[in-house]
Structure formats: C-alpha cells, structure tokens
Design an enzyme around this catalytic site. Sequence first.
Site, short mmCIF file in Angstrom:
data_model
loop_
_atom_site.label_atom_id
_atom_site.label_comp_id
_atom_site.label_asym_id
_atom_site.label_seq_id
_atom_site.Cartn_x
_atom_site.Cartn_y
_atom_site.Cartn_z
N GLY A 12 6.33 104.72 25.74
CA GLY A 12 7.38 105.44 25.05
C GLY A 12 7.30 105.19 23.57
O GLY A 12 6.24 104.89 23.02
N CYS A 13 8.44 105.26 22.92
CA CYS A 13 8.51 105.06 21.48
C CYS A 13 8.11 103.63 21.11
O CYS A 13 8.60 102.68 21.70
CB CYS A 13 9.93 105.34 21.02
N PHE A 14 7.25 103.49 20.12
CA PHE A 14 6.81 102.15 19.75
C PHE A 14 7.91 101.30 19.15
O PHE A 14 7.84 100.09 19.15
CB PHE A 14 5.56 102.14 18.87
N TYR A 155 19.81 105.99 17.88
CA TYR A 155 18.66 105.72 18.74
C TYR A 155 18.56 104.23 19.05
O TYR A 155 18.30 103.83 20.19
CB TYR A 155 17.36 106.21 18.09
#
Length: 177
Positions: A12-14, A155
């Site tokens: 996923g998102c780093f 986020y």
Amino acid sequence: MKNLNRITLGGGCFWCLEAIFNKLNGVELVRSGYSGGLLENPTWAQVCGGETDHAEVCEIRFDTSLITLNTLLDIFWESHDPTTLNRQGYDVGSQYRSVIFCENEHQLKSCLELKELAGSNFKNLIVTEVKLRRNFYFAGAYHDSYFELNKNLPYCQFVISPKLAKLRAQFSKHLKK
C-alpha cells in the site's frame, strides 16, 4: 556488533509502512521509494498515475542481531492485507501492490518459505509478489517521516494511526523504547 541487512517491502502507501517500521527496535533506516518497474528515477506523479510498473515501497535496513527477517515479515503481513491484489483500502492500482523485493537468492528463498507459512493465517490466498530487487529510487525528502510530521492530517489519523495502534497491541515487545 551490528549485523545489517536490507529488504524492500511494498504494502500500500509507503507512508504507512514507513511509520510502522520506523517504530521497530533493530530497524536502522526506512526510506520511501519506488521499485519494480523499468522507468529510471520516476516521479511520484508517474508512479501514482500507474505509468511505471513501480510499486510504492520502503527500503528497510535492519540489524539481524536485534530483529529477524521472520519478525519483520510477521509485522509486514499484519500491517496490510496481503490477500488483496493491487489495492490497500482506498489506495488502488499496481503501485499499491503487496510485494517483497529481496537482496539475494538466500533471502528470496527464506521469504518464499515465510510467505507459505503465513498463508495459514489468512482466509484467502496471499498474493504478495516475492522477487529479487533490481532497483530502488528514493521518493524524496518530502516523504521522509511523513506521519511524524503530519499526524493531524486526515489520512494519517484515519489510515496510519489505526495501523500503529494495531502494531502496539500485537508487537509491543519489538517497539523501540
């Protein structure tokens, strides 16, 4: 004496992986970047646009006398859904795929064995790619310590913070003091 090793993980998102792995005792360095594609020195916009076949990843340097590859991968499996192809939550696309880029054949063999063992912990098949690392491109200083510098952004609050709470609950003995 330190016994440093390196592995590159995508899940996923780093920003999520960086926040998690930076908290672990024995992890010396976590760098966000891109790996797996053919385009040299891709930009974040190119990777997020799906134009490069790169994944968002974290290069993790760790001291094997303090934390094992097995423990790192146990945390990796729990930090994202390794059974979902090219997606983690609302992050969709091959750049968010679950992937392990290994440094050498020995590490590759170990990771494949650990993936097979981890499979019994999931209802669905683990789709994580396991392959040799051929490249890594640093994403830039903007992405360094993103969570630590932006904890109040939505986020970070709604995606990263719950992952860190899960880490503290399941792996507290591995956290930095």
